[in-house]
Design a protein around this motif. Structure first.
Motif, PDB file in Angstrom:
ATOM      1  N   GLU A  16      -2.257   5.040  -3.293  1.00 62.84           N
ATOM      2  CA  GLU A  16      -3.697   4.618  -2.743  1.00 62.84           C
ATOM      3  C   GLU A  16      -4.395   5.326  -1.923  1.00 62.84           C
ATOM      4  N   THR A  47       0.653  -1.287  -0.080  1.00 62.51           N
ATOM      5  CA  THR A  47      -0.117   0.134   0.126  1.00 62.51           C
ATOM      6  C   THR A  47       0.896   1.205   0.057  1.00 62.51           C
ATOM      7  N   ASN A 106      -8.553   8.429   0.625  1.00 64.47           N
ATOM      8  CA  ASN A 106      -8.419   7.287  -0.231  1.00 64.47           C
ATOM      9  C   ASN A 106      -8.414   8.098  -1.848  1.00 64.47           C
ATOM     10  N   ILE A 127      -5.993   2.801   7.637  1.00 62.67           N
ATOM     11  CA  ILE A 127      -6.225   2.247   6.676  1.00 62.67           C
ATOM     12  C   ILE A 127      -7.272   1.125   7.043  1.00 62.67           C
TER      13      ILE A 127
END
Length: 272
Positions: free
Chosen positions: A87, A3, A163, A107
């Motif tokens: 992301e 990520t 996001n 997250i």
């Protein structure tokens, strides 16, 4: 699965605080989490550049005009970060010192909500919650984390996880604001199109509260100077903010209350 998170910062003439902030931020990196840092520096000198480039040669650093305040500099950093295709974007104040592993937790909280949402990190100092989100009214005290995510209406930009799906719908902070209001405006803009904001289940780090209130100055000239500065209450920007989100009557009421506070600060404080 790796990520990627873009850490977005604005810094101004406090290199040691900025250094400490980035150190705490990058301690959140792990095998599955990569953090790229994007900085816009509006300082008058090059002390921060010298310190940060030696310590963190891989960060994206840009010197911007010294009349850039928080909101404008954050927009600049955010625009640069898009090229990294992360992301998540993490808006972070350079006087916020994150705990270890909190980005991963934020997250996870985002994923558990099951719909695109903004995650706001609550900060504290000496046991008091200082920033994060407010549930009902803008003038309320910051909401206290209760070990589960809770929806908030108003957000502070000290630590905000966004996001790329949300970014693609809401965009950047609004360039109409120079210093403050951009973060609160962002949460309200997102809310208008059905994107909710949630407070982190626990505090994510330390951030001292800013107690510099413009109407506390004894001299009316000092009050006016601070009021009209970008870090004060620039009336044009505050009128636009109130008009956009609360309507013309609230906008006019705010302007009248601000003028009253300028001339009669003691009475204004009693009326609050």
């Amino acid at each position: 699965y790796l990520t990627r998170v873009a850490g977005i910062l604005s810094i101004h003439e406090r290199p040691q605080k900025s250094l400490r902030c980035i150190e705490h931020l990058l301690k959140n990196e792990s095998k599955n989490l990569k953090i790229d840092v994007f900085i816009s520096d509006s300082s008058h000198d090059n002390s921060a550049e010298t310190i940060l480039k030696i310590k963190f040669p891989d960060i994206y650093y840009e010197k911007v005009n010294n009349n850039y305040y928080w909101n404008q500099a954050m927009i600049n950093s955010w625009k640069k970060s898009v090229k990294a295709n992360p992301e998540f974007f993490l808006l972070l104040n350079d006087d916020t010192y994150l705990k270890n592993n909190v980005i991963k937790k934020m997250i996870n909280e985002y994923n558990n909500i099951k719909e695109p949402s903004i995650i706001v990190g609550a900060t504290s100092f000496n046991g008091e919650v200082t920033y994060g989100g407010r549930i009902e009214k803008l003038k309320d005290l910051p909401a206290i984390p209760n070990n589960s995510t809770q929806e908030v209406r108003y957000i502070n930009g000290n630590c905000v996880l966004i996001n790329k799906v949300i970014f693609n719908r809401v965009g950047y902070l609004n360039s109409k604001f120079s210093h403050s209001l951009g973060d609160i405006d962002y949460g309200l803009r997102a809310r208008k199109i059905g994107i909710k904001s949630y407070l982190s289940s626990k505090t994510v780090g330390e951030c001292k509260k800013n107690k510099n209130v413009w109407y506390n100055k004894k001299n009316i000239i000092e009050r006016y100077k601070l009021l009209s500065s970008p870090k004060g209450v620039p009336l044009k920007e505050y009128f636009f903010f109130n008009y956009s989100h609360f309507g013309i009557l609230k906008a006019i009421k705010f302007i009248l209350a601000t003028i009253f506070a300028l001339f009669f600060p003691k009475l204004y404080k009693l009326s609050k």
